[in-house]
Design a protein around this motif. Structure first.
Motif, short mmCIF file in Angstrom:
data_model
loop_
_atom_site.label_atom_id
_atom_site.label_comp_id
_atom_site.label_asym_id
_atom_site.label_seq_id
_atom_site.Cartn_x
_atom_site.Cartn_y
_atom_site.Cartn_z
N ARG A 72 1.53 2.50 8.51
CA ARG A 72 1.81 3.52 7.50
C ARG A 72 2.98 3.10 6.62
N PHE A 73 3.79 2.20 7.13
CA PHE A 73 4.95 1.76 6.35
C PHE A 73 4.67 0.40 5.72
N ALA A 74 5.39 0.12 4.68
CA ALA A 74 5.33 -1.22 4.10
C ALA A 74 6.74 -1.76 4.05
N GLU A 75 6.89 -3.00 4.48
CA GLU A 75 8.22 -3.59 4.48
C GLU A 75 8.38 -4.44 3.24
N LEU A 76 9.52 -4.28 2.57
CA LEU A 76 9.78 -5.04 1.35
C LEU A 76 10.67 -6.22 1.67
N GLU B 238 10.27 7.21 -5.70
CA GLU B 238 8.82 7.04 -5.60
C GLU B 238 8.43 5.68 -6.15
N VAL B 239 7.60 4.99 -5.42
CA VAL B 239 7.15 3.67 -5.86
C VAL B 239 5.63 3.66 -5.91
N ILE B 240 5.12 2.70 -6.66
CA ILE B 240 3.67 2.52 -6.73
C ILE B 240 3.39 1.11 -6.21
N VAL B 241 2.38 1.01 -5.38
CA VAL B 241 2.13 -0.23 -4.66
C VAL B 241 0.74 -0.76 -5.01
N PHE B 242 0.71 -2.04 -5.37
CA PHE B 242 -0.57 -2.71 -5.63
C PHE B 242 -0.70 -3.89 -4.70
N THR B 243 -1.93 -4.35 -4.51
CA THR B 243 -2.04 -5.63 -3.80
C THR B 243 -1.75 -6.73 -4.82
N TYR C 246 1.36 6.57 0.88
CA TYR C 246 0.54 7.78 0.92
C TYR C 246 -0.90 7.44 1.31
N ASN C 247 -1.36 6.29 0.85
CA ASN C 247 -2.72 5.85 1.22
C ASN C 247 -2.65 4.48 1.90
N PRO C 248 -2.19 4.44 3.13
CA PRO C 248 -2.01 3.13 3.77
C PRO C 248 -3.33 2.46 4.13
N GLN C 249 -4.42 3.23 4.15
CA GLN C 249 -5.70 2.64 4.57
C GLN C 249 -6.25 1.64 3.56
N MET D 119 -9.10 -0.54 -9.15
CA MET D 119 -8.03 -1.29 -8.52
C MET D 119 -7.40 -0.43 -7.42
N ARG D 120 -7.10 -1.06 -6.32
CA ARG D 120 -6.48 -0.31 -5.22
C ARG D 120 -5.01 -0.09 -5.52
N TYR D 121 -4.58 1.14 -5.42
CA TYR D 121 -3.15 1.40 -5.57
C TYR D 121 -2.78 2.61 -4.75
N SER D 122 -1.53 2.67 -4.40
CA SER D 122 -1.07 3.81 -3.62
C SER D 122 0.36 4.12 -4.03
N TYR D 123 0.66 5.40 -4.05
CA TYR D 123 2.05 5.77 -4.23
C TYR D 123 2.73 5.75 -2.88
N GLY D 124 4.03 5.70 -2.93
CA GLY D 124 4.77 5.69 -1.68
C GLY D 124 6.17 6.15 -1.95
N ILE D 125 6.91 6.37 -0.90
CA ILE D 125 8.29 6.81 -1.09
C ILE D 125 9.20 5.97 -0.21
N MET D 126 10.37 5.65 -0.74
CA MET D 126 11.33 4.83 0.02
C MET D 126 11.93 5.68 1.13
N ASP D 127 11.84 5.17 2.32
CA ASP D 127 12.36 5.91 3.45
C ASP D 127 13.03 4.92 4.39
N ARG D 128 14.31 4.97 4.48
CA ARG D 128 15.11 4.06 5.31
C ARG D 128 14.70 2.61 5.07
N ARG D 129 14.82 2.16 3.83
CA ARG D 129 14.57 0.77 3.43
C ARG D 129 13.13 0.32 3.66
N LYS D 130 12.24 1.25 3.90
CA LYS D 130 10.82 0.92 4.00
C LYS D 130 10.07 1.86 3.08
#
Lengths: 121, 159
Positions: free
Chosen positions: A11-15, A26-31, B16-19, B1-12
């Motif tokens: 569920r997390f992504a490491e930067l 809020e960030v937006i993530v692409f492959t 929202y859509n990790p799948q 295109m696959r994209y997902s929003y996310g939020i910074m939480d403790r440097r990670k």
């Protein structure tokens, strides 16, 4: 713009450099692969138009009538590319192939089989 | 295109859509506000290009229009470079939302009436025409041959 690469872990992504983002931003993530496809395609269209301009002799502006529809064709692709960023559909740019890839492909190399295979003649 | 929003939480990033993402694949993360601004900027420039394209039926495209379009393209190139320039700050004073009508985005065929006129006048290949073409080829070869021979002679004389 601030940008960081990373790797998803559940569920997390490491930067790789998380310091550039603020907490609760809020960030937006692409492959990376897909973004590369889009970016290369956009650049490719722009290069095409610039090249067409270079080949066009400014004193022969009647030739522009022939060039212009081609230029607009590329603009249309540009527009379609920009729209496809926020669409769920698969990318059309997967169909593109370039002679010189700007980034190396990430396909894993096939490892040779460790089992010895006997060949019967 | 696959994209997902996310939020910074403790440097990670909490996705929202990790799948959508496989475990091993590389990802790129942009601040969503900046990214939307960047996207809207490029859309604005593209709409500008469509506006340059829009003109009366009787008017023809000219060099001034081309120069304008190239200027806009230069701006798009600059925006593309800014995307990976971490020093650049986005200007949030306005956000462009494209309201350009679809009819202006319609592509016109590059096949013009002039082309059609040329295509309609396709010559019928008669035996006489074939012969004429053959003779043209022969005459060209003859001239080439003569030129080569002359060069040979010059070489021989010089030796």
């Amino acid at each position: 713009m601030r940008v960081s690469e990373g790797e998803p872990r559940g569920r997390f992504a490491e930067l790789y450099n998380p310091g550039i983002f603020q907490e609760h931003e809020e960030v937006i993530v692409f492959t990376r692969q897909e973004f590369n496809q889009i970016y290369t395609s956009i650049q490719e269209q722009i290069n095409y138009i610039n090249k067409a301009d270079l080949h066009l002799d400014r004193s022969e502006d009647w030739k522009l009538i022939g060039y212009w529809p081609k230029i607009m064709e590329k603009v249309h692709i540009l527009d379609a590319n920009m729209d496809s960023i926020f669409k769920k559909e698969p990318l059309q740019t997967y169909l593109d192939a370039y002679l010189y890839e700007s980034t190396g492909n990430h396909e894993k190399k096939a490892t040779a089989s460790k089992n010895t295979v006997s060949v019967k003649l | 295109m696959r994209y997902s929003y996310g939020i910074m939480d403790r440097r990670k990033i909490l996705l929202y859509n990790p799948q959508l993402f496989l475990k091993g694949c590389d990802i790129l993360a942009f601040p969503s506000k900046d990214f939307h601004k960047w996207h809207s900027d490029i859309k604005e420039y593209i709409d500008g290009l469509y506006q340059i394209n829009t003109r009366e039926e009787t008017e023809q495209i000219n060099i001034v229009d081309l120069n304008l379009a190239l200027g806009v393209l230069g701006n798009i190139t600059e925006e593309l470079e800014n995307l990976f320039d971490s020093g650049k700050r986005s200007d949030f004073s306005y956000q462009y939302i494209s309201t350009l009508e679809e009819k202006y985005k319609k592509q016109k065929s590059s096949y013009t009436s002039d082309m059609r006129r040329c295509d309609m006048r396709v010559p019928v290949i008669t035996p006489a025409l074939k012969y004429q073409n053959l003779m043209e080829v022969v005459r060209f070869a003859e001239r080439e041959f003569e030129r080569a021979m002359r060069e040979r002679w010059v070489e021989i004389i010089l030796i």
